[in-house]
Motif scaffolding. Structure first.
Motif, mmCIF file in Angstrom:
data_model
loop_
_atom_site.group_PDB
_atom_site.id
_atom_site.type_symbol
_atom_site.label_atom_id
_atom_site.label_comp_id
_atom_site.label_asym_id
_atom_site.label_seq_id
_atom_site.Cartn_x
_atom_site.Cartn_y
_atom_site.Cartn_z
ATOM 1 N N LYS A 247 38.925 -35.314 -25.354
ATOM 2 C CA LYS A 247 37.704 -36.100 -25.487
ATOM 3 C C LYS A 247 36.714 -35.337 -26.347
ATOM 4 O O LYS A 247 36.619 -34.119 -26.264
ATOM 5 N N ASP A 248 35.988 -36.063 -27.190
ATOM 6 C CA ASP A 248 34.893 -35.484 -27.955
ATOM 7 C C ASP A 248 33.612 -35.718 -27.163
ATOM 8 O O ASP A 248 33.206 -36.863 -26.963
ATOM 9 N N ASP A 249 32.971 -34.646 -26.712
ATOM 10 C CA ASP A 249 31.789 -34.785 -25.859
ATOM 11 C C ASP A 249 30.631 -35.507 -26.534
ATOM 12 O O ASP A 249 29.811 -36.135 -25.870
ATOM 13 N N TYR A 250 30.548 -35.427 -27.852
ATOM 14 C CA TYR A 250 29.438 -36.070 -28.554
ATOM 15 C C TYR A 250 29.626 -37.581 -28.681
ATOM 16 O O TYR A 250 28.683 -38.298 -29.019
ATOM 17 N N ARG A 251 30.817 -38.089 -28.401
ATOM 18 C CA ARG A 251 31.052 -39.537 -28.446
ATOM 19 C C ARG A 251 30.749 -40.102 -27.062
ATOM 20 O O ARG A 251 31.479 -39.853 -26.119
#
Length: 196
Positions: A115-119
């Motif tokens: 997972k990309d935390d900024y998304r």
């Protein structure tokens, strides 16, 4: 010969010796000649079984297709990563119901692919997921959506909820366009025309 009354899973039909009308030459043609498909038909017209057949084929489950037309047509049997979203299994009576369903779908696959935390939004998370699946597997992604319109149909008579669902789904499905280069095949089913 046993008839597969009510069975919508291709693997179950093939493994248990049920009668099957061979449509696999058409499945091969669809997958070979196109990329995005949308099928709108009334309920009980075999949309989910077709989707299941496509899923088994693009997952490389060659053994299920022995003796069928596609067995003679396909030479490579590549196992593509598949993201299968079934919107049939929820009661869509609040905005949170759709958000919860989509969040669950994303979280399940983010547990595997990261997972990309900024998304943070559902649409950008889906976009990131598609890209990461491609990067981690080296294969373009197959995206299957069954009953794409179920939330909107369940909200008939509630204009505010319908608008909310339309806005959520529009952004979510927008990831398909943004991630075109990572997608091998996409197939959406429903009972209403996509433009509506």
């Amino acid at each position: 010969m046993k008839y597969p009354i009510g069975i919508q899973n291709f693997g179950e039909i093939r493994r248990n010796g049920f009668a099957y009308v061979d449509k696999t030459a058409l499945v091969y043609k669809m997958a070979s000649e196109g990329k995005y498909y949308f099928l709108s038909r009334p309920r009980r017209f075999g949309k989910s079984l077709l989707l299941s057949t496509i899923e088994s084929y693009l997952a490389g489950e060659k053994e299920l297709f022995e003796g069928l037309a596609i067995d003679r047509l396909e030479q490579e049997w590549i196992k593509h990563p598949i993201l299968h979203l079934d919107l049939n299994t929820e009661k869509y009576d609040t905005p949170e119901a759709l958000d919860s369903k989509l969040n669950g779908f994303l979280a399940e696959h983010e547990a595997i692919y990261g997972k990309d935390d900024y998304r943070r939004t559902l649409g950008t998370r889906f976009e990131g997921l598609i890209r990461r699946v491609f990067e981690k597997t080296g294969h373009r992604v197959v995206i299957l959506v069954d009953e794409y319109d179920k939330p909107i149909l369940q909200a008939i008579g509630n204009d505010a909820l319908q608008t909310e669902y339309r806005n959520t789904l529009k952004a979510f499905y927008g990831a398909l366009k943004s991630c075109d280069r990572y997608i091998r095949f996409a197939f959406l089913t429903g009972v209403t025309k996509f433009g509506k």
